[in-house]
Scaffold this motif. Structure first.
Motif, PDB file in Angstrom:
ATOM      1  N   LEU A   1       8.248  -7.393  -7.613  1.00  0.00           N
ATOM      2  CA  LEU A   1       8.168  -6.286  -6.662  1.00  0.00           C
ATOM      3  C   LEU A   1       7.429  -5.100  -7.277  1.00  0.00           C
ATOM      4  O   LEU A   1       6.753  -4.355  -6.560  1.00  0.00           O
ATOM      5  CB  LEU A   1       9.559  -5.854  -6.208  1.00  0.00           C
ATOM      6  CG  LEU A   1      10.225  -6.706  -5.138  1.00  0.00           C
ATOM      7  CD1 LEU A   1      11.614  -6.179  -4.816  1.00  0.00           C
ATOM      8  CD2 LEU A   1       9.380  -6.781  -3.883  1.00  0.00           C
ATOM      9  N   GLU A   2       7.529  -4.916  -8.583  1.00  0.00           N
ATOM     10  CA  GLU A   2       6.825  -3.816  -9.255  1.00  0.00           C
ATOM     11  C   GLU A   2       5.312  -3.997  -9.134  1.00  0.00           C
ATOM     12  O   GLU A   2       4.584  -3.044  -8.864  1.00  0.00           O
ATOM     13  CB  GLU A   2       7.233  -3.725 -10.732  1.00  0.00           C
ATOM     14  CG  GLU A   2       8.648  -3.235 -10.943  1.00  0.00           C
ATOM     15  CD  GLU A   2       9.723  -4.317 -10.737  1.00  0.00           C
ATOM     16  OE1 GLU A   2       9.396  -5.522 -10.611  1.00  0.00           O
ATOM     17  OE2 GLU A   2      10.908  -3.937 -10.696  1.00  0.00           O
TER      18      GLU A   2
ATOM     19  N   ALA B   1       4.396  -3.370  -5.505  1.00  0.00           N
ATOM     20  CA  ALA B   1       4.444  -1.934  -5.207  1.00  0.00           C
ATOM     21  C   ALA B   1       3.218  -1.216  -5.759  1.00  0.00           C
ATOM     22  O   ALA B   1       2.658  -0.331  -5.096  1.00  0.00           O
ATOM     23  CB  ALA B   1       5.719  -1.312  -5.779  1.00  0.00           C
TER      24      ALA B   1
ATOM     25  N   SER C   1       3.693  -4.969   2.297  1.00  0.00           N
ATOM     26  CA  SER C   1       5.022  -4.416   2.555  1.00  0.00           C
ATOM     27  C   SER C   1       5.746  -5.222   3.624  1.00  0.00           C
ATOM     28  O   SER C   1       6.942  -5.526   3.494  1.00  0.00           O
ATOM     29  CB  SER C   1       4.930  -2.954   2.996  1.00  0.00           C
ATOM     30  OG  SER C   1       4.457  -2.151   1.951  1.00  0.00           O
TER      31      SER C   1
ATOM     32  N   VAL D   1       6.769  -8.697   2.213  1.00  0.00           N
ATOM     33  CA  VAL D   1       7.977  -8.585   1.393  1.00  0.00           C
ATOM     34  C   VAL D   1       9.203  -8.394   2.295  1.00  0.00           C
ATOM     35  O   VAL D   1      10.257  -8.995   2.068  1.00  0.00           O
ATOM     36  CB  VAL D   1       7.828  -7.412   0.391  1.00  0.00           C
ATOM     37  CG1 VAL D   1       9.139  -7.070  -0.258  1.00  0.00           C
ATOM     38  CG2 VAL D   1       6.780  -7.747  -0.655  1.00  0.00           C
TER      39      VAL D   1
ATOM     40  N   VAL E   1       9.449  -2.823  -0.949  1.00  0.00           N
ATOM     41  CA  VAL E   1       8.727  -2.199  -2.059  1.00  0.00           C
ATOM     42  C   VAL E   1       9.092  -0.725  -2.173  1.00  0.00           C
ATOM     43  O   VAL E   1       8.875  -0.107  -3.218  1.00  0.00           O
ATOM     44  CB  VAL E   1       7.187  -2.360  -1.939  1.00  0.00           C
ATOM     45  CG1 VAL E   1       6.784  -3.802  -2.066  1.00  0.00           C
ATOM     46  CG2 VAL E   1       6.669  -1.763  -0.659  1.00  0.00           C
TER      47      VAL E   1
END
Length: 142
Positions: free
Chosen positions: A16-17, A20, A127, A130, A137
């Protein structure tokens, strides 16, 4: 169904990092142009130096985004492509395996960065992709 780890969380093949970071860079590059030229008031003019500075910043951010995606491994790049497709509505979470398989095929020539940066609204697509897995995010510290 996407692979899951022992904590029963979805394993997207990319953190996720990382997602993002790409969302932030994509949004900086592909932010709407509305408002940058004024609201129609003919007395307002943008300074030419300001315009060229904005373009230079946008080009630098685009280069950063492209390089960042290029530095990811093949699995991460394929996952990003598949997530963008999920976010666009081409697939849903249940179709993740198929989307991922096709994303690997799409990225066979290693052109993920070029393909992704050309997608309109890439940040929003990722986004949404996810979110289809119940993740966000927005929760990632930046």
């Amino acid at each position: 169904m996407p692979p899951q780890d022992e904590d029963d969380e979805v394993d997207l093949g990319v953190s996720l990092e990382v997602i993002a970071t790409i969302v932030d860079l994509a949004n900086a590059v592909q932010s709407p142009e509305e408002g940058t030229m004024g609201d129609g008031d003919e007395d307002e003019e943008l300074d030419d130096d300001e315009d060229s500075d904005d373009l230079a910043d946008e080009d630098a951010t685009l280069d950063m985004l492209t390089e960042y995606i290029d530095e990811l491994n093949e699995d991460q790049q394929a996952a990003l492509i598949a997530l963008a497709w999920v976010g666009r509505g081409d697939y849903d979470a249940e179709g993740w395996d198929e989307a991922l398989k096709l994303a690997y095929e799409r990225n066979a020539k290693g052109t993920a960065a070029e393909y992704l940066v050309d997608m309109q609204g890439l940040g929003d697509l990722l986004s949404e992709g996810v979110a289809a897995f119940g993740l966000s995010v927005e929760e990632v510290e930046r």
